[in-house]
Write an enzyme that holds these catalytic residues in place. Structure first.
Site, PDB file in Angstrom:
ATOM      1  N   HIS A  25      42.385  36.822  38.196  1.00  0.00           N
ATOM      2  CA  HIS A  25      42.539  36.078  36.944  1.00  0.00           C
ATOM      3  C   HIS A  25      42.816  36.984  35.746  1.00  0.00           C
ATOM      4  CE1 HIS A  25      41.129  32.543  38.992  1.00  0.00           C
ATOM      5  NE2 HIS A  25      39.880  32.931  39.096  1.00  0.00           N
ATOM      6  N   ASP A  54      38.819  35.765  49.588  1.00  0.00           N
ATOM      7  CA  ASP A  54      38.086  36.171  48.375  1.00  0.00           C
ATOM      8  C   ASP A  54      36.787  36.958  48.616  1.00  0.00           C
ATOM      9  OD1 ASP A  54      40.135  34.607  47.454  1.00  0.00           O
ATOM     10  OD2 ASP A  54      38.915  33.300  46.205  1.00  0.00           O
ATOM     11  N   LYS A  71      45.901  35.091  43.816  1.00  0.00           N
ATOM     12  CA  LYS A  71      45.961  33.703  43.338  1.00  0.00           C
ATOM     13  C   LYS A  71      45.179  33.567  42.037  1.00  0.00           C
ATOM     14  CE  LYS A  71      41.998  32.339  46.155  1.00  0.00           C
ATOM     15  NZ  LYS A  71      41.091  31.920  45.075  1.00  0.00           N
ATOM     16  N   ASP A  82      41.248  36.411  44.486  1.00  0.00           N
ATOM     17  CA  ASP A  82      41.187  35.738  43.193  1.00  0.00           C
ATOM     18  C   ASP A  82      41.540  36.799  42.142  1.00  0.00           C
ATOM     19  OD1 ASP A  82      40.599  33.058  42.432  1.00  0.00           O
ATOM     20  OD2 ASP A  82      38.666  33.640  41.584  1.00  0.00           O
ATOM     21  N   HIS A  95      35.183  36.075  36.089  1.00  0.00           N
ATOM     22  CA  HIS A  95      35.081  36.744  37.399  1.00  0.00           C
ATOM     23  C   HIS A  95      36.472  37.168  37.861  1.00  0.00           C
ATOM     24  CE1 HIS A  95      36.069  32.524  38.238  1.00  0.00           C
ATOM     25  NE2 HIS A  95      36.737  32.996  39.281  1.00  0.00           N
ATOM     26  N   CYS A 107      36.853  28.043  47.744  1.00  0.00           N
ATOM     27  CA  CYS A 107      38.161  28.583  48.127  1.00  0.00           C
ATOM     28  C   CYS A 107      38.433  28.528  49.631  1.00  0.00           C
ATOM     29  CB  CYS A 107      38.318  29.984  47.564  1.00  0.00           C
ATOM     30  SG  CYS A 107      38.458  29.940  45.757  1.00  0.00           S
TER      31      CYS A 107
HETATM   32  C1  VGL Z   1      36.072  30.817  43.832  1.00  0.00           C
HETATM   33  C2  VGL Z   1      35.075  29.801  42.041  1.00  0.00           C
HETATM   34  C3  VGL Z   1      36.029  30.315  41.198  1.00  0.00           C
HETATM   35  C4  VGL Z   1      36.064  31.102  45.303  1.00  0.00           C
HETATM   36  C5  VGL Z   1      37.051  31.340  43.003  1.00  0.00           C
HETATM   37  O1  VGL Z   1      36.603  32.139  45.735  1.00  0.00           O
HETATM   38  O2  VGL Z   1      35.489  30.271  46.060  1.00  0.00           O
HETATM   39  N1  VGL Z   1      35.109  30.050  43.352  1.00  0.00           N
HETATM   40  N2  VGL Z   1      37.015  31.077  41.682  1.00  0.00           N
HETATM   41 ZN    ZN Z   2      38.306  32.088  40.323  1.00  0.00          ZN
END
Ligand code: VGL
Ligand code: ZN
Length: 207
Positions: free
Chosen positions: A57, A10, A113, A55, A90, A157
């Site tokens: 979404h 990420d 993901k 990430d 995000h 993550c």
């Molecule tokens: C993450 C919070 C929400 C991460 C992803 O990559 O650690 N943290 N989504």
């Molecule tokens: Zn996230």
């Protein structure tokens, strides 16, 4: 020692200070980014396989506080008996904030993901509903036995991905010096939890 792969977790604009991300992790400055990219290039030159998680979404994702009436960022709610931290929106699919900030050609695969609006997915291997990504199958295909994991965020993550990798039977190293956490307390806790699980914590990559 068995075949080894790197997994960069990420490293996306929304998690970085450099890009003024909506969920910027402390310490994600230009120096950090350059260090990660340099290490990835060194690894690539040595022929190591490198994978990334991303990430990814949809706008109606359950982890966004904006999708819960009367909630604020970082509130904690119970969802189907699980604790869910509500984050600022995000890494929305197909936006600048979701971009991975190093050369995307470094990766053999980028595993997305958190695509299901109903489930969060800190782990690169499976979401909170138990649905697997393709990451495990890809690692098995390449006969990988050890994974070296780093990126953002160490306490969310990176931790979840490392614990799942360990559960799945991989030998796991987490590179602390190439990772950053959301908060000092949860980062310390994450390091302890990972060590107790038999995950090696390293300052740098060892070749
Ligand atoms: C993450 C919070 C929400 C991460 C992803 O990559 O650690 N943290 N989504
Ligand atoms: Zn996230």
């Amino acid at each position: 020692m068995g075949k080894e792969a790197l997994i960069l977790v990420d490293l996306q604009a929304d998690f970085t200070q450099v890009k003024n991300g909506s969920l910027a992790v402390p310490g994600t400055d230009e120096v950090y980014l350059r260090l990660v990219e340099e290490e990835l290039r060194r690894a690539a030159m040595r022929g190591l396989l490198i994978f990334a998680t991303q990430d990814w979404h949809p706008p109606n994702h359950i982890s966004f506080y904006t999708n819960h009436p009367d909630k604020r960022a970082f509130d904690i709610v119970q969802l189907e008996g699980r604790e869910q931290i509500l984050w600022p929106p995000h890494c929305i699919q197909g936006t600048e904030g979701a971009r991975i900030l190093v050369d995307n050609n470094l990766f053999m695969a980028i595993v997305k993901k958190g695509r299901d609006p109903k489930y969060d997915s800190y782990s690169g291997f499976r979401d909170d509903g138990g649905k697997q990504t393709e990451l495990e199958a890809i690692l098995r295909y390449h006969q990988i036995q050890r994974v070296v994991i780093f990126g953002l965020a160490l306490d969310f993550c990176v931790k979840a991905t490392a614990l799942d990798a360990k559960d799945l039977g991989f030998a796991v190293t987490v590179v602390k010096g190439l990772s950053k956490g959301v908060s000092p307390e949860t980062t310390l806790e994450a390091l302890k939890t990972m060590e107790r699980a038999g995950i090696q914590i390293r300052e740098g990559i060892e070749f």
